[in-house]
Structure formats: C-alpha cells, structure tokens
Design an enzyme around this catalytic site. Structure first.
Site, PDB file in Angstrom:
ATOM      1  N   ARG A 110     -25.231  26.832  24.060  1.00  0.00           N
ATOM      2  CA  ARG A 110     -24.436  26.145  23.477  1.00  0.00           C
ATOM      3  C   ARG A 110     -25.039  25.547  23.046  1.00  0.00           C
ATOM      4  O   ARG A 110     -25.256  24.481  22.626  1.00  0.00           O
ATOM      5  CB  ARG A 110     -22.822  25.406  23.835  1.00  0.00           C
ATOM      6  CG  ARG A 110     -21.754  26.937  24.298  1.00  0.00           C
ATOM      7  CD  ARG A 110     -20.892  26.111  24.883  1.00  0.00           C
ATOM      8  NE  ARG A 110     -19.874  27.580  25.738  1.00  0.00           N
ATOM      9  CZ  ARG A 110     -18.779  26.865  25.795  1.00  0.00           C
ATOM     10  NH1 ARG A 110     -17.640  26.156  25.188  1.00  0.00           N
ATOM     11  NH2 ARG A 110     -18.177  28.032  26.267  1.00  0.00           N
ATOM     12  N   GLU A 133     -36.436  35.825  29.522  1.00  0.00           N
ATOM     13  CA  GLU A 133     -36.967  35.437  28.296  1.00  0.00           C
ATOM     14  C   GLU A 133     -35.952  34.775  27.462  1.00  0.00           C
ATOM     15  O   GLU A 133     -35.107  34.473  27.445  1.00  0.00           O
ATOM     16  CB  GLU A 133     -36.600  36.741  26.998  1.00  0.00           C
ATOM     17  CG  GLU A 133     -37.769  38.349  27.994  1.00  0.00           C
ATOM     18  CD  GLU A 133     -36.999  39.791  27.528  1.00  0.00           C
ATOM     19  OE1 GLU A 133     -35.646  39.140  26.663  1.00  0.00           O
ATOM     20  OE2 GLU A 133     -37.205  40.444  28.239  1.00  0.00           O
ATOM     21  N   TYR A 166     -34.359  53.812  39.139  1.00  0.00           N
ATOM     22  CA  TYR A 166     -36.291  53.130  39.251  1.00  0.00           C
ATOM     23  C   TYR A 166     -36.903  53.254  40.493  1.00  0.00           C
ATOM     24  O   TYR A 166     -36.216  52.690  41.470  1.00  0.00           O
ATOM     25  CB  TYR A 166     -35.859  51.446  38.703  1.00  0.00           C
ATOM     26  CG  TYR A 166     -36.673  51.221  37.388  1.00  0.00           C
ATOM     27  CD1 TYR A 166     -36.373  51.177  36.822  1.00  0.00           C
ATOM     28  CD2 TYR A 166     -37.719  50.103  38.089  1.00  0.00           C
ATOM     29  CE1 TYR A 166     -38.169  50.280  35.614  1.00  0.00           C
ATOM     30  CE2 TYR A 166     -38.304  49.444  37.930  1.00  0.00           C
ATOM     31  CZ  TYR A 166     -38.968  50.183  36.400  1.00  0.00           C
ATOM     32  OH  TYR A 166     -39.515  49.283  35.502  1.00  0.00           O
ATOM     33  N   LYS A 173     -42.904  50.378  36.004  1.00  0.00           N
ATOM     34  CA  LYS A 173     -43.836  49.749  36.095  1.00  0.00           C
ATOM     35  C   LYS A 173     -43.705  47.412  36.371  1.00  0.00           C
ATOM     36  O   LYS A 173     -44.384  46.871  36.729  1.00  0.00           O
ATOM     37  CB  LYS A 173     -44.447  49.358  34.672  1.00  0.00           C
ATOM     38  CG  LYS A 173     -43.451  48.828  33.616  1.00  0.00           C
ATOM     39  CD  LYS A 173     -44.488  48.572  32.121  1.00  0.00           C
ATOM     40  CE  LYS A 173     -43.571  49.574  31.048  1.00  0.00           C
ATOM     41  NZ  LYS A 173     -42.778  50.814  30.947  1.00  0.00           N
ATOM     42  N   GLN A 177     -41.421  42.847  41.306  1.00  0.00           N
ATOM     43  CA  GLN A 177     -41.655  41.974  40.328  1.00  0.00           C
ATOM     44  C   GLN A 177     -41.753  41.002  40.910  1.00  0.00           C
ATOM     45  O   GLN A 177     -40.711  40.705  41.771  1.00  0.00           O
ATOM     46  CB  GLN A 177     -41.501  42.171  39.368  1.00  0.00           C
ATOM     47  CG  GLN A 177     -40.605  41.644  38.371  1.00  0.00           C
ATOM     48  CD  GLN A 177     -40.099  41.564  37.175  1.00  0.00           C
ATOM     49  OE1 GLN A 177     -41.427  42.269  36.373  1.00  0.00           O
ATOM     50  NE2 GLN A 177     -39.043  41.456  36.567  1.00  0.00           N
TER      51      GLN A 177
END
Ligand SMILES: Nc1ccn([C@H]2C[C@H](O)[C@@H](COP(=O)(O)OP(=O)(O)OP(=O)(O)O)O2)c(=O)n1
Length: 196
Positions: A110, A133, A166, A173, A177
């Site tokens: 919002r 992101e 995975y 890759k 992480q």
C-alpha cells in the site's frame, strides 16, 4: 495444502522446518503464513557506463552491484523507481515435502513497495537466507528499517516429497546463501555449454 499457523508451528517444533531466528512468534506467525524481517545487507545496482546487462556473463552481473550494510536502528531509503536486493534476517531450511512462496506484506504494498519483483518460490530442500527484490513503484521515497517485517512465507505441502530437492543432484546456485545474492544466471548450463 497450505499450512495453517498450527501446522507451521508443528513443523517448526518437529524440527524439519527451520526459520531462524524468530524472536517474537506471536507477532511473526500469521493465520496461514510467517512474517519475515528485513536484514541489514543490501545490493544496490550501480548506474555505471555499462549500457546493457548480458545475463550470460556472470562476472558482468556481479560488477553492477555494490553492497551496503544498514544496521538495525538506521534506515535504508528506497527511492521511486529504485530496484535493490535485500535479504531476510531469517535463514530457512525447507523440508523436501514443502514449498514456500515469498510474498510482500500488504501494508508495504500500500506504500508502493514491492518485495519480490518476480521470483517467489523457495524450493523444497532450500537452505539459507532469502534474497528480496525490493522496488518502489510510488512517487515518494520510503524509509525501510532493518528488522521490520517486510515479507511473508506461505508453506504448501507437496503431493509427495521431492525426489530431487534443491541442493541435490542439480546446479543449486543459491543454496546456503547468506545476505543478498546477485543473479548467477551466467552459470546456467545453457550459457556455459560451448564455452572454452
Ligand atoms: N525471492 C527469492 C526467491 C528464491 N530464492 C532462493 C530460494 C530458491 O529455492 C532459490 C532458487 O530460486 P528459483 O528456482 O526461482 O531461481 P532460479 O531458477 O534462477 O535458480 P536455480 O536455477 O538454482 O533453480 O533461490 C531467494 O533467495 N529469493
């Protein structure tokens, strides 16, 4: 089937679903999701004189980003039109029979802050922090504070456990992480084939 709060808690107590650290379960646990908080590291895209990103050149993608750390208590200002990578504070360990999806929180949506531009799947077997992101689609800068709840994970039970989760027998890759991780698309087999 999507896990309810009760089932999320049960799987965490059984120990095969890990989300860590969760400092305030009462606040983070939602009816059918678990809120995740913003970490302290950001990767900002540099507006350099490179005119075009070529996804098949891994080094070049890495050259575009600059890491910034913003300690809890301070703010990261996300300007209109900006796109940066952030990270969840929590690391997760997803069992082979669950898949998680990352969603932004409505309250931030919002304010025109989008938490994941495209990628929202956290695979069965994935371990590590989750790269967010972040973009600002609005017209005013928005101050983001590390430690604030920005995203939520929704867990769905698979019809059977993944045969090749995975991290197993594949190019995983982003496994393990820590902090925001720039795209590693350049290592995809279709790009590396035929390289000298
Ligand atoms: N917003 C997101 C979404 C996913 N992931 C992590 C968890 C996923 O299990 C892993 C891989 O995600 P995708 O399968 O969407 O990405 P790719 O297909 O590009 O990677 P790969 O080829 O390794 O499957 O990245 C993340 O850190 N942040």
């Amino acid at each position: 089937m999507i896990l309810s709060d009760r089932d999320i808690l049960r799987r965490m107590e059984e120990g095969d679903l890990v989300v860590d650290p969760v400092d305030d379960l009462n606040t983070q646990l939602q009816p059918a999701s678990l809120d995740l908080r913003l970490g302290e590291e950001f990767l900002e895209f540099q507006r350099t004189n490179i005119s075009c990103i070529h996804p098949n050149r891994e080094q070049e993608v890495g050259d575009y980003v600059r890491e910034t750390t913003v300690p809890e208590g301070e703010e990261f200002i996300l300007h209109p039109g900006d796109f940066v990578l952030g990270t969840t504070k929590e690391r997760v360990d997803i069992p082979d029979d669950l898949i998680a999806t990352v969603q932004g929180r409505s309250s931030l949506g919002r304010l025109a802050v989008v938490i994941h531009a495209t990628a929202g799947i956290v695979d069965p077997g994935y371990r590590g922090q989750i790269t967010l992101e972040l973009s600002n689609l609005g017209t005013a800068p928005v101050a983001l504070s590390p430690g604030m709840r920005v995203s939520q994970l929704i867990f769905t039970e698979l019809s059977s456990a993944a045969d090749r989760p995975y991290g197993v027998e594949r190019d995983s890759k982003y496994q393990g992480q820590s902090g925001p991780q720039a795209s590693r698309i350049g290592v995809d087999p279709e790009f590396s084939e035929g390289e000298e």
